[in-house]
Design a protein around this motif. Structure first.
Motif, PDB file in Angstrom:
ATOM      1  N   ASN A   5       0.991  -1.078  -0.071  1.00 46.53           N
ATOM      2  CA  ASN A   5       0.085   0.223   0.079  1.00 46.53           C
ATOM      3  C   ASN A   5       0.919   1.196  -0.123  1.00 46.53           C
ATOM      4  O   ASN A   5       2.269   1.135   0.176  1.00 46.53           O
ATOM      5  CB  ASN A   5      -1.061   0.084   1.233  1.00 46.53           C
ATOM      6  CG  ASN A   5      -2.014   1.095   1.345  1.00 46.53           C
ATOM      7  OD1 ASN A   5      -2.714   1.415   0.231  1.00 46.53           O
ATOM      8  ND2 ASN A   5      -2.276   1.621   2.375  1.00 46.53           N
ATOM      9  N   THR A   6       0.359   2.098  -0.518  1.00 51.09           N
ATOM     10  CA  THR A   6       1.088   3.493  -0.273  1.00 51.09           C
ATOM     11  C   THR A   6       0.191   4.927   0.254  1.00 51.09           C
ATOM     12  O   THR A   6      -1.199   4.609   0.039  1.00 51.09           O
ATOM     13  CB  THR A   6       1.517   3.930  -1.715  1.00 51.09           C
ATOM     14  OG1 THR A   6       2.451   5.213  -1.615  1.00 51.09           O
ATOM     15  CG2 THR A   6       0.513   4.396  -2.662  1.00 51.09           C
ATOM     16  N   GLY A   7       0.832   5.828   0.834  1.00 53.16           N
ATOM     17  CA  GLY A   7      -0.106   6.816   1.692  1.00 53.16           C
ATOM     18  C   GLY A   7       0.648   7.273   2.424  1.00 53.16           C
ATOM     19  O   GLY A   7       1.891   7.060   2.877  1.00 53.16           O
ATOM     20  N   PRO A   8       0.087   8.425   3.095  1.00 59.66           N
ATOM     21  CA  PRO A   8       0.725   9.166   4.234  1.00 59.66           C
ATOM     22  C   PRO A   8       1.019   8.254   5.325  1.00 59.66           C
ATOM     23  O   PRO A   8       0.198   7.611   5.690  1.00 59.66           O
ATOM     24  CB  PRO A   8      -0.197  10.141   4.466  1.00 59.66           C
ATOM     25  CG  PRO A   8      -1.100  10.349   3.542  1.00 59.66           C
ATOM     26  CD  PRO A   8      -1.120   9.020   2.800  1.00 59.66           C
ATOM     27  N   MET A   9       2.468   8.388   6.040  1.00 59.83           N
ATOM     28  CA  MET A   9       2.596   7.473   7.098  1.00 59.83           C
ATOM     29  C   MET A   9       3.515   8.368   8.019  1.00 59.83           C
ATOM     30  O   MET A   9       4.090   9.361   7.588  1.00 59.83           O
ATOM     31  CB  MET A   9       3.485   6.434   6.756  1.00 59.83           C
ATOM     32  CG  MET A   9       2.865   5.517   5.763  1.00 59.83           C
ATOM     33  SD  MET A   9       3.961   4.144   5.230  1.00 59.83           S
ATOM     34  CE  MET A   9       2.921   3.523   3.749  1.00 59.83           C
ATOM     35  N   CYS A  10       3.497   8.210   9.395  1.00 54.84           N
ATOM     36  CA  CYS A  10       4.399   8.512  10.260  1.00 54.84           C
ATOM     37  C   CYS A  10       5.540   7.940  10.258  1.00 54.84           C
ATOM     38  O   CYS A  10       5.844   6.909  10.628  1.00 54.84           O
ATOM     39  CB  CYS A  10       3.932   8.802  11.482  1.00 54.84           C
ATOM     40  SG  CYS A  10       4.876   9.720  12.841  1.00 54.84           S
ATOM     41  N   VAL A  11       6.762   8.413  10.072  1.00 57.07           N
ATOM     42  CA  VAL A  11       7.942   7.714  10.079  1.00 57.07           C
ATOM     43  C   VAL A  11       9.166   8.209  10.994  1.00 57.07           C
ATOM     44  O   VAL A  11       9.288   9.881  11.085  1.00 57.07           O
ATOM     45  CB  VAL A  11       8.711   8.113   8.618  1.00 57.07           C
ATOM     46  CG1 VAL A  11      10.232   7.655   8.715  1.00 57.07           C
ATOM     47  CG2 VAL A  11       7.921   7.109   7.504  1.00 57.07           C
ATOM     48  N   GLY A  12       9.725   7.599  11.778  1.00 57.48           N
ATOM     49  CA  GLY A  12      10.879   8.018  12.535  1.00 57.48           C
ATOM     50  C   GLY A  12      11.243   7.160  13.709  1.00 57.48           C
ATOM     51  O   GLY A  12      10.997   6.013  13.828  1.00 57.48           O
ATOM     52  N   ASP A  13      12.093   7.597  14.653  1.00 57.16           N
ATOM     53  CA  ASP A  13      12.578   6.919  15.862  1.00 57.16           C
ATOM     54  C   ASP A  13      11.265   6.781  16.790  1.00 57.16           C
ATOM     55  O   ASP A  13      11.042   7.955  17.213  1.00 57.16           O
ATOM     56  CB  ASP A  13      13.812   7.473  16.310  1.00 57.16           C
ATOM     57  CG  ASP A  13      15.215   7.061  15.562  1.00 57.16           C
ATOM     58  OD1 ASP A  13      15.189   6.005  14.799  1.00 57.16           O
ATOM     59  OD2 ASP A  13      15.941   7.847  15.496  1.00 57.16           O
ATOM     60  N   MET A  14      10.915   5.426  17.024  1.00 52.47           N
ATOM     61  CA  MET A  14       9.719   5.300  18.059  1.00 52.47           C
ATOM     62  C   MET A  14      10.339   4.341  19.092  1.00 52.47           C
ATOM     63  O   MET A  14      10.820   3.497  18.719  1.00 52.47           O
ATOM     64  CB  MET A  14       8.400   4.995  17.153  1.00 52.47           C
ATOM     65  CG  MET A  14       8.168   6.177  16.260  1.00 52.47           C
ATOM     66  SD  MET A  14       6.585   5.808  15.360  1.00 52.47           S
ATOM     67  CE  MET A  14       7.036   6.902  13.644  1.00 52.47           C
ATOM     68  N   GLY A  15       9.480   4.692  20.268  1.00 55.86           N
ATOM     69  CA  GLY A  15       9.881   3.519  21.154  1.00 55.86           C
ATOM     70  C   GLY A  15       9.832   4.325  22.527  1.00 55.86           C
ATOM     71  O   GLY A  15       9.157   5.311  22.720  1.00 55.86           O
ATOM     72  N   SER A  16      10.666   3.683  23.492  1.00 55.66           N
ATOM     73  CA  SER A  16      10.483   4.100  24.700  1.00 55.66           C
ATOM     74  C   SER A  16      11.965   4.769  24.998  1.00 55.66           C
ATOM     75  O   SER A  16      12.910   4.886  24.135  1.00 55.66           O
ATOM     76  CB  SER A  16      10.658   2.941  25.818  1.00 55.66           C
ATOM     77  OG  SER A  16      11.616   2.125  25.534  1.00 55.66           O
ATOM     78  N   ASP A  17      12.285   5.191  26.476  1.00 59.51           N
ATOM     79  CA  ASP A  17      13.658   5.724  26.744  1.00 59.51           C
ATOM     80  C   ASP A  17      14.620   4.646  26.668  1.00 59.51           C
ATOM     81  O   ASP A  17      15.899   4.953  26.255  1.00 59.51           O
ATOM     82  CB  ASP A  17      13.407   6.040  28.239  1.00 59.51           C
ATOM     83  CG  ASP A  17      12.471   7.511  28.504  1.00 59.51           C
ATOM     84  OD1 ASP A  17      12.303   8.058  27.349  1.00 59.51           O
ATOM     85  OD2 ASP A  17      12.158   7.576  29.536  1.00 59.51           O
ATOM     86  N   ILE A  18      14.000   3.440  26.707  1.00 61.29           N
ATOM     87  CA  ILE A  18      15.029   2.187  26.846  1.00 61.29           C
ATOM     88  C   ILE A  18      15.517   1.774  25.318  1.00 61.29           C
ATOM     89  O   ILE A  18      16.612   1.434  25.046  1.00 61.29           O
ATOM     90  CB  ILE A  18      14.517   0.859  27.618  1.00 61.29           C
ATOM     91  CG1 ILE A  18      14.633   1.349  29.040  1.00 61.29           C
ATOM     92  CG2 ILE A  18      15.498  -0.291  27.541  1.00 61.29           C
ATOM     93  CD1 ILE A  18      13.815   0.604  29.866  1.00 61.29           C
ATOM     94  N   ARG A  19      14.437   1.506  24.520  1.00 63.70           N
ATOM     95  CA  ARG A  19      14.590   1.107  23.259  1.00 63.70           C
ATOM     96  C   ARG A  19      13.864   1.644  22.182  1.00 63.70           C
ATOM     97  O   ARG A  19      12.553   1.949  22.522  1.00 63.70           O
ATOM     98  CB  ARG A  19      14.201  -0.394  23.244  1.00 63.70           C
ATOM     99  CG  ARG A  19      14.652  -1.243  21.953  1.00 63.70           C
ATOM    100  CD  ARG A  19      14.393  -2.540  21.961  1.00 63.70           C
ATOM    101  NE  ARG A  19      14.678  -3.068  20.690  1.00 63.70           N
ATOM    102  CZ  ARG A  19      14.075  -4.116  20.023  1.00 63.70           C
ATOM    103  NH1 ARG A  19      12.813  -4.476  20.638  1.00 63.70           N
ATOM    104  NH2 ARG A  19      14.633  -4.391  18.727  1.00 63.70           N
ATOM    105  N   ARG A  20      14.252   1.976  21.010  1.00 60.83           N
ATOM    106  CA  ARG A  20      13.954   2.702  19.839  1.00 60.83           C
ATOM    107  C   ARG A  20      14.160   2.037  18.718  1.00 60.83           C
ATOM    108  O   ARG A  20      15.007   1.181  18.675  1.00 60.83           O
ATOM    109  CB  ARG A  20      14.269   4.272  19.744  1.00 60.83           C
ATOM    110  CG  ARG A  20      13.675   5.123  20.898  1.00 60.83           C
ATOM    111  CD  ARG A  20      14.538   6.568  20.708  1.00 60.83           C
ATOM    112  NE  ARG A  20      13.868   7.332  21.655  1.00 60.83           N
ATOM    113  CZ  ARG A  20      12.853   8.198  21.620  1.00 60.83           C
ATOM    114  NH1 ARG A  20      12.151   8.194  20.738  1.00 60.83           N
ATOM    115  NH2 ARG A  20      12.292   9.070  22.785  1.00 60.83           N
TER     116      ARG A  20
END
Length: 195
Positions: free
Chosen positions: A77-92
């Protein structure tokens, strides 16, 4: 599994894809980040066709060795997405989230239902016009109110021979007659497809 992942990862990377993660026996990839890729849909479909072919070749090796064959299901599929480093303080992790991502995952699950190795959304199909497409159906997937048209990429447009082009046109006419509930026309078109 490592051999499968290695082969598929090499194809994705050769087509400028970003490996998101491995989940069980699944590999998730995306295009267009961290570097913008205008032809992202084309590259994703090209990768999918190459991956399906790689699995077919791997299955030939498996048959020769007496090892069970493996299946593959790919959703695009293609479309708008949120991209980046995500996660917690411990692991992203560098990943993508959003409705367009969820639809891609749902499409992957439909591959087994429709007996094809690749299922592509209408939005991605429109972004990759240089392939020959077979419309599979219109489906309502979890989390979506409206039905979504789904497609199977047959091959790059320049590699599709005339008989296959004719068959795709007949199939398209059949779907149109089916949706109009023109059962007589459906019978005629199905007979043409069975020849």
């Amino acid at each position: 599994l490592n051999d499968v992942f290695s082969r598929l990862t090499n194809i994705i990377r050769a087509n400028r894809g970003t490996i998101d993660k491995y989940m069980g026996d699944c590999v998730m990839a995306f295009w267009g980040a961290p570097v913008e890729t205008p032809n992202h849909a084309h590259l994703a479909v090209k990768s999918a066709l190459e991956m399906a072919n790689a699995i077919r070749k791997m299955n030939e090796e498996h048959r020769a060795q007496g090892i069970p064959e493996i299946g593959v299901g790919i959703g695009i599929n293609t479309g708008p997405m949120c991209v980046g480093d995500m996660g917690s303080d411990i692991r992203r992790s560098y990943t993508v989230i959003g409705d367009a991502v969820n639809l891609g995952s749902r499409l992957e699950g439909l591959s087994k239902v429709y007996g094809v190795d690749i299922v592509v959304s209408e939005m991605a199909r429109k972004e990759a016009p240089d392939f020959a497409w077979q419309e599979l159906d219109r489906v309502r997937v979890k989390g979506k109110e409206q039905a979504v048209a789904i497609y199977w990429p047959v091959a790059p447009q320049d590699r599709v021979e005339k008989p296959v082009q004719d068959e795709l046109k007949t199939w398209s006419a059949f779907l149109k007659a089916y949706r109009a509930q023109d059962w007589e026309q459906c019978d005629v078109l199905l007979l043409n497809l069975q020849r």
